[in-house]
Design a protein around this motif. Structure first.
Motif, short mmCIF file in Angstrom:
data_model
loop_
_atom_site.label_atom_id
_atom_site.label_comp_id
_atom_site.label_asym_id
_atom_site.label_seq_id
_atom_site.Cartn_x
_atom_site.Cartn_y
_atom_site.Cartn_z
N PHE A 54 0.83 -1.20 0.00
CA PHE A 54 0.00 0.00 0.00
C PHE A 54 0.87 1.25 0.00
CE2 PHE A 54 -2.26 3.43 2.13
CZ PHE A 54 -3.44 3.48 1.40
N SER A 55 1.93 1.24 0.82
CA SER A 55 2.83 2.40 0.87
C SER A 55 3.45 2.65 -0.50
CB SER A 55 3.93 2.17 1.91
OG SER A 55 3.38 2.02 3.20
N SER A 56 3.89 1.59 -1.14
CA SER A 56 4.52 1.72 -2.46
C SER A 56 3.52 2.24 -3.48
CB SER A 56 5.07 0.36 -2.92
OG SER A 56 6.06 -0.10 -2.03
N GLU A 57 2.30 1.74 -3.41
CA GLU A 57 1.27 2.19 -4.35
C GLU A 57 0.94 3.66 -4.15
OE1 GLU A 57 -3.46 1.38 -5.40
OE2 GLU A 57 -2.37 0.00 -4.08
N LEU A 58 0.90 4.10 -2.88
CA LEU A 58 0.61 5.50 -2.58
C LEU A 58 1.71 6.41 -3.12
CD1 LEU A 58 -1.16 7.60 -1.19
CD2 LEU A 58 0.08 7.15 0.93
N VAL A 59 2.96 6.01 -2.94
CA VAL A 59 4.08 6.78 -3.48
C VAL A 59 3.96 6.89 -5.00
CG1 VAL A 59 6.58 6.80 -3.85
CG2 VAL A 59 5.66 6.23 -1.60
N GLN A 60 3.61 5.79 -5.65
CA GLN A 60 3.48 5.78 -7.10
C GLN A 60 2.37 6.72 -7.57
OE1 GLN A 60 5.44 4.24 -9.33
NE2 GLN A 60 4.27 5.19 -10.97
N ARG A 61 1.24 6.70 -6.86
CA ARG A 61 0.11 7.55 -7.26
C ARG A 61 0.45 9.03 -7.11
NH1 ARG A 61 -4.03 4.62 -3.46
NH2 ARG A 61 -5.35 6.45 -3.81
N VAL A 62 1.14 9.37 -6.01
CA VAL A 62 1.50 10.77 -5.78
C VAL A 62 2.53 11.22 -6.81
CG1 VAL A 62 2.68 12.34 -4.19
CG2 VAL A 62 0.95 10.75 -3.32
N SER A 63 3.56 10.42 -7.03
CA SER A 63 4.62 10.81 -7.97
C SER A 63 4.10 10.90 -9.39
CB SER A 63 5.78 9.83 -7.88
OG SER A 63 5.37 8.51 -8.19
N THR A 64 3.20 10.00 -9.79
CA THR A 64 2.63 10.05 -11.14
C THR A 64 1.82 11.32 -11.32
OG1 THR A 64 2.55 7.64 -11.29
CG2 THR A 64 1.09 8.87 -12.75
#
Length: 303
Positions: free
Chosen positions: A262-272
């Motif tokens: 979940f943490s990794s997915e959240l980072v990906q969504r914010v950075s994208t």
């Protein structure tokens, strides 16, 4: 057996309820940090634990004794460090420490204690000539003269420089490692985060958090980053499905730590999203919430 047991403690000053039915424990071999904004009730609670005042209702036990009615026998095993004062202005450092060691008569060597708090060069100085930080270290030495099983320390690092703080932290850690129950009252949340195993947080006379520090911090995580001040916080919040707040020039997203994916997915969504908007992503960090943030959340941002 717990070192300190507070059960349903209430303290009133006339019609004012300073402490409202609070309960907590402090264990041997641990540092328990008592935190809270000014006027939250922590000082009244600690003074009751030290035996300086009687509770209006409820009970306090320190080493299975009532600290108010059995203070004479109890104080030989308890060290108390006041936030300030308590020493005659012309009292000399070494003489005062030696006198305390003799009064407690628990085998503490005054010279060793003087070295432990790094006041050897001030041995012949009077109290009035000490700096603020040196006075704090002397007050700590006087509390340690009892070789205490329970130590109540009030703002031990207040006004102390970096080297002095390191020395005090080392002493406090050693106390706990050797089995002493350390009850630490402080406004310095960084100190509490460095030293405490358990946190008891007061607010408006009640306890709003009472848990091991590691448990308290792991309950909530946060993603923190910096970017351009023109970032549309509401639009990003909608995109990731979590609220984005601004705190000290950083953008912060708080979330429950479901799993690392979940943490990794959240980072990906914010950075994208930032990349799509041609906005910079700087100083990115993800981890457990800091004690300061937990404190602000539970006390409405007051300290």
């Amino acid at each position: 057996m717990s070192a300190v047991v507070v059960e349903n403690l209430t303290i009133r000053y006339g019609d004012f309820v300073a402490v409202d039915n609070v309960s907590f424990q402090a264990e041997f071999g641990e540092v328990t940090a008592i935190l809270g904004p000014n006027g939250a009730g922590k000082t009244s609670t600690i003074e009751t634990c030290e035996g300086y005042r009687a509770p209006t209702s409820g009970s306090v036990q320190v080493l299975q004794k009532n600290p108010f009615t059995q203070r004479t026998s109890l104080h030989s095993e308890v060290g108390v460090m006041l936030q300030e004062g308590g020493v005659y202005p012309s009292a000399r450092v070494h003489e005062t420490i030696a006198q305390y060691c003799a009064l407690y008569n628990r085998g503490v060597d005054p010279a060793t204690l003087l070295t432990a708090v790094d006041l050897e060069s001030k041995a012949s100085s009077t109290w009035r000539r000490l700096s603020g930080g040196e006075k704090q270290r002397m007050l700590l030495a006087l509390a340690l003269a009892a070789r205490p099983r329970v130590a109540f320390l009030d703002e031990p690092t207040s006004g102390v420089d970096i080297n002095g703080r390191d020395a005090i932290r080392h002493i406090i850690n050693d106390l706990a490692a050797n089995g002493t129950a350390v009850v630490l009252a402080t406004h310095e949340l960084d100190e509490a985060e460095r030293l405490a195993q358990r946190v008891v947080l007061f607010h408006q006379g009640k306890i709003v958090a009472n848990a091991p520090l590691a448990t308290m911090r792991s309950a909530q995580h946060e993603l923190r980053f910096s970017s351009t001040p023109t970032l549309n916080v509401q639009e990003l919040s909608t995109h990731i499905g979590l609220q984005v707040v601004v705190h000290q020039e950083h953008f912060v997203v708080r979330f429950e730590d479901i799993d690392s994916a979940f943490s990794s997915e959240l980072v990906q969504r914010v950075s994208t999203w930032l990349n799509d908007k041609n906005l910079p992503l700087n100083n990115l960090s993800v981890g457990a919430q800091r004690l300061e943030d937990i404190f602000r959340h539970l006390t409405g941002g007051t300290q």
